[in-house]
Design a protein around this motif. Structure first.
Motif, PDB file in Angstrom:
ATOM      1  N   TYR A 154      -9.628  -2.571  -1.462  1.00 20.81           N
ATOM      2  CA  TYR A 154      -8.953  -3.520  -0.967  1.00 20.81           C
ATOM      3  C   TYR A 154      -8.809  -4.303  -1.420  1.00 20.81           C
ATOM      4  O   TYR A 154      -8.954  -5.664  -1.402  1.00 20.81           O
ATOM      5  CB  TYR A 154      -8.027  -3.107   0.676  1.00 20.81           C
ATOM      6  N   TRP A 191     -11.125  -3.345   8.867  1.00 28.87           N
ATOM      7  CA  TRP A 191     -10.245  -4.440   7.909  1.00 28.87           C
ATOM      8  C   TRP A 191     -10.470  -5.700   8.503  1.00 28.87           C
ATOM      9  O   TRP A 191      -9.682  -6.363   8.234  1.00 28.87           O
ATOM     10  CB  TRP A 191      -9.326  -3.716   8.553  1.00 28.87           C
ATOM     11  N   ARG A 222       0.849  -1.354   0.033  1.00 27.24           N
ATOM     12  CA  ARG A 222      -0.196   0.154   0.248  1.00 27.24           C
ATOM     13  C   ARG A 222       1.058   1.304   0.152  1.00 27.24           C
ATOM     14  O   ARG A 222      -0.013   2.342  -0.188  1.00 27.24           O
ATOM     15  CB  ARG A 222      -0.991  -0.089   1.068  1.00 27.24           C
ATOM     16  N   LEU A 242      -1.969  -5.022   6.751  1.00 29.09           N
ATOM     17  CA  LEU A 242      -2.983  -3.752   6.771  1.00 29.09           C
ATOM     18  C   LEU A 242      -3.372  -3.610   9.041  1.00 29.09           C
ATOM     19  O   LEU A 242      -2.925  -4.054   9.485  1.00 29.09           O
ATOM     20  CB  LEU A 242      -3.674  -4.292   6.796  1.00 29.09           C
TER      21      LEU A 242
END
Length: 339
Positions: free
Chosen positions: A286, A316, A266, A310
């Protein structure tokens, strides 16, 4: 969305009614579908995927389907969640009605039910048994492999020749969500309350907002559910999760050791990688790109796929769950490659 190919959808519905397997698009991933009330057809799913017989599958229903046909003792919380999130990426585990074959539940007394929002899936479910049937449809890939989010992924997995186990593959573009549905157990409300068996696009916080209870984590007696084994969603190439602050040094050490690596990241580009993909910054973006990225990096023939770790925030959770399972069987790979 392009207009629906109704002749193809109607032909697929007839194939399902005849006991054949059909690959269908959903908003989460592509599914490998069979008539949920035909144990012989469901057995074809297990054979095609190489799936353990005690690992349940999710039954997909048409919008407005009679949930009471499939499940008993339906709690009020289930009705609230259905009204809020169906059609959509939420699977509810409920007590299975006695006449529903246990082939779809891995021998358990529960059943997983979902109403997908993808227009092709909905059209197929409305055509199949005049909208009164259910389609058992785990992801259309070999068991434990990376799930497919395009029709081409399904063809790559099962082929298109006469040896393919599939009667047909319905086209539906790339899956909008990109990871499998959230799975919530409501089959033990009196004793355990709601239990989150698999995180996904719909978060625990969203569920709590609707039913006023935060889902618990799975306990030892929780029902088995799709995609919840420790090792799952894995490419053939080993996967290693690397914190952002350690990524540059890890790549340098692998390069110095003569190792070939691909990277899913990322932040900064990876100059020494043989292949790399820069992922979206948002959790939804994502998730949408994740499985396609894993498949693309798997095709690079690297020694390892590095994935930049992450954030740990709730939004997430679904993506982190998939990456953790994808990397489970590769634990220690970096030490081995660098030793």
């Amino acid at each position: 969305m392009q207009s629906l190919d109704m002749p193809a959808i109607q032909a697929a519905a007839r194939k399902l009614e005849e006991g054949a397997l059909v690959a269908l698009p959903t908003e989460t991933v592509y599914g490998l579908g069979a008539d949920a009330e035909n144990p012989e057809a469901v057995a074809k799913i297990y054979a095609a995927k190489g799936r353990p017989a005690n690992h349940p599958v999710i039954v997909h229903l048409a919008p407005g389907a009679d949930i009471g046909y499939w499940a008993i003792a339906i709690p009020a919380e289930a009705r609230k969640l259905i009204d809020t999130f169906w059609p959509g990426p939420l699977t509810l585990i409920l007590k299975r009605a006695p006449h529903i074959p246990d082939a779809v539940s891995g021998g358990q007394d529960s059943v997983g039910l979902r109403c997908p929002s993808h227009p092709v899936a909905q059209a197929l479910l409305r055509e199949f048994k005049s909208g009164k049937g259910g389609v058992a449809a785990p992801s259309a890939n070999k068991f434990g492999h990376v799930s497919p989010t395009t029709a081409q992924h399904v063809r790559d997995e099962f082929g298109t020749d006469e040896d393919s186990p599939l009667a047909c593959i319905l086209e539906g573009g790339q899956s909008e969500v990109g990871i499998e549905s959230t799975i919530l157990d409501l089959s033990r409300m009196a004793s355990h309350g709601p239990v989150l068996l698999r995180p996904g696009h719909i978060s625990a916080a969203q569920i709590e907002h609707v039913i006023g209870m935060h889902p618990r984590m799975p306990d030892a007696a929780a029902p088995r559910a799709s995609g919840t084994l420790e090792a799952h969603y894995a490419p053939s190439t080993p996967v290693a999760l690397v914190p952002p602050e350690e990524l540059a040094d890890t790549m340098k050490r692998l390069s110095n050791a003569g190792r070939r690596f691909a990277v899913i990241l990322r932040t900064q580009p990876a100059a020494a990688a043989i292949a790399q993909i820069a992922m979206p910054q948002s959790p939804d973006g994502y998730a949408h790109d994740l499985y396609a990225a894993l498949r693309a990096m798997d095709a690079a023939a690297a020694d390892v796929i590095l994935v930049e770790s992450l954030p740990a925030e709730d939004e997430w959770q679904g993506v982190n769950d998939r990456l953790r399972r994808a990397a489970h069987d590769s634990q220690g790979i970096l030490s081995r490659l660098l030793s």
